[in-house]
Design an enzyme around this catalytic site. Structure first.
Site, mmCIF file in Angstrom:
data_model
loop_
_atom_site.group_PDB
_atom_site.id
_atom_site.type_symbol
_atom_site.label_atom_id
_atom_site.label_comp_id
_atom_site.label_asym_id
_atom_site.label_seq_id
_atom_site.Cartn_x
_atom_site.Cartn_y
_atom_site.Cartn_z
ATOM 1 N N GLU A 47 15.156 -5.191 -1.826
ATOM 2 C CA GLU A 47 14.444 -3.918 -1.711
ATOM 3 C C GLU A 47 15.116 -2.826 -2.535
ATOM 4 O O GLU A 47 16.287 -2.925 -2.901
ATOM 5 C CB GLU A 47 14.366 -3.475 -0.251
ATOM 6 C CG GLU A 47 15.718 -3.162 0.361
ATOM 7 C CD GLU A 47 15.611 -2.216 1.547
ATOM 8 O OE1 GLU A 47 15.143 -1.087 1.343
ATOM 9 O OE2 GLU A 47 16.019 -2.613 2.655
ATOM 10 N N LYS A 87 18.695 -1.874 13.219
ATOM 11 C CA LYS A 87 19.702 -0.843 13.420
ATOM 12 C C LYS A 87 19.782 -0.470 14.902
ATOM 13 O O LYS A 87 18.774 -0.360 15.589
ATOM 14 C CB LYS A 87 19.371 0.384 12.558
ATOM 15 C CG LYS A 87 19.345 0.053 11.067
ATOM 16 C CD LYS A 87 18.901 1.245 10.251
ATOM 17 C CE LYS A 87 18.845 0.897 8.762
ATOM 18 N NZ LYS A 87 17.778 -0.089 8.451
#
Length: 324
Positions: free
Chosen positions: A40, A173
Site C-alpha cells: 500500500e 491497531k
C-alpha cells in the site's frame, strides 16, 4: 490482462477507465505465474514522516525481492491507478502531497485526474483487479471504539468480504475495537489465520487478548489455506505478530492509548481523522519507539507475504492453474 505501462503521462479526466496500469515487471511476473506482492501507499504518504517514508518504501520492496517475489506498490498518479511503481513514482508518493484514497474515492481520483495514496481497502481492490493475490501491510482497519453511536467502521472490512486477496498484517491497531472487528470479519466470511500464534495480534502488541480461529506455522501452510479459501470469493487475513524484540512496551502502550483516546474525544476528532491523530500521538509520545515498531512489523509482513506468494506460485504450477 490489465494495461501495461512504463511511462505514465497525465490523462484527460474524460478518458474512460479500463483498469489499473501494471508495470512491465509486475505484468511479466503475472503472465508467467510468478510471485507478486502488493504494497500500500498510504503508509508511505500518511503513516510515516519524511525521509523515513521514502527509506521504508525501498526497504519494503527489497524485503519482497529478497524472498524471490516481485513488489507492486499501488497508488493513483495523474488519475491513473498504478500497480507497480518506479523510483520517481515512489518519490511522488512520499512527497506528502497525496490525498488518502479508499475504494469509494477511486472513481473521483481517476475521473478527475488526481493523485492519491491507496488505503488497505483500495490497495486490495486494485491488486485483485490486476491479478495480484497477496498483499502486505502493517495493520488492518476495523471497527472503531464507540461505533454503536458513530457507525465508524473501516471500509477495509467490507472490501475484504468481496475481494479475493490474502492480506498479511499484524492484526488491527489496538486503538480499535478488536473484538467487534473480529465479529464483523466472521459475519462477512473473511478468513482469519494466525501465523505462528494462537492470539490475534494488536499491531504494536503481540496479543490483543482475542484468539484466532485457525493457525498456520509455515508459508506453505498459509499458501495451502489461501489456495482453498480464495474460491469463496472473500479475502483472508493472515495475522503475524510483531517480533518480541520490536514490540512496544505494555505500560507505554497502555498509557499512550488512554491519553490518545482522551485527546481525540476532547478535540472532537471523528471519522477518518481519528486513526492518523492517534498514530501521531503514539509516535510523539513514545519518542519514536512506535515508529520503529511500525516499520519493523510491516517489513516482516512483506517478507512473509513474499514467502507465501512463492509457495502459492508453486502450488498453482503443480495444479496447472493458468497465469492471469
Amino acid at each position: 490482462m490489465p494495461h501495461v505501462t512504463e511511462h505514465v503521462v497525465p490523462r484527460s479526466p474524460l478518458r474512460p477507465w479500463s483498469g489499473p496500469d501494471v508495470s512491465e515487471e509486475v505484468a511479466d511476473a503475472l503472465a508467467t505465474g510468478g510471485p507478486v506482492v502488493a504494497l500500500e501507499s498510504t503508509l508511505l504518504a500518511h503513516g510515516l514522516p519524511a525521509p523515513r517514508n521514502r527509506e521504508t518504501a525501498d526497504v519494503l520492496e527489497q524485503a519482497v525481492r529478497a524472498r524471490g517475489a516481485v513488489p507492486a506498490t499501488v497508488a493513483v498518479l495523474d488519475g491513473r491507478a498504478r500497480v507497480g511503481l518506479d523510483a520517481a513514482a515512489l518519490d511522488r508518493v512520499c512527497s506528502g502531497e497525496l490525498v488518502k484514497l479508499s475504494v469509494r474515492d477511486l472513481g473521483a481520483a481517476i475521473g478527475l485526474g488526481r493523485d492519491g495514496a491507496t488505503t488497505v481497502a483500495a490497495t486490495a481492490w486494485l491488486a485483485a483487479a490486476a491479478g495480484v493475490a497477496l498483499f502486505a501491510t502493517g495493520g488492518l482497519g476495523g471497527v472503531h471504539r464507540g461505533a454503536r453511536e458513530s457507525w465508524d467502521v473501516s471500509a477495509d472490512l467490507g472490501v475484504l468480504a468481496r475481494t479475493p486477496v490474502a492480506v498479511v498484517c499484524s492484526g488491527v491497531k489496538s486503538i480499535l475495537d478488536v473484538g467487534a472487528t473480529l465479529e464483523v470479519l466472521e459475519t462477512d466470511s473473511v478468513g482469519v489465520l494466525g501465523y505462528g500464534t494462537d492470539s490475534f495480534p494488536g499491531f504494536y502488541r503481540r496479543d490483543s487478548g482475542h484468539p484466532v480461529p485457525w493457525r498456520a506455522d509455515t508459508p506453505a501452510q498459509v499458501a495451502a489455506v489461501w489456495a482453498a479459501h480464495r474460491t469463496t470469493g472473500s479475502g483472508l487475513v493472515v495475522a503475524q505478530p510483531v517480533a518480541v524484540a520490536d514490540e512496544l512496551a505494555e505500560a507505554l502502550h497502555d498509557r499512550l492509548l488512554a491519553e490518545g483516546l482522551a485527546m481525540v474525544a476532547g478535540r472532537g476528532i471523528v471519522g477518518k481523522d481519528v486513526t492518523p491523530a492517534l498514530l501521531e500521538h503514539f509516535h510523539a509520545g513514545s519518542g519514536g519507539a512506535s515508529l520503529a515498531t511500525n516499520v519493523a512489523l510491516v517489513t516482516a509482513n512483506a517478507g512473509l507475504a513474499a514467502d507465501v506468494a512463492v509457495e502459492l506460485a508453486g502450488l498453482d504450477r503443480e495444479a496447472g492453474v493458468s497465469p492471469r
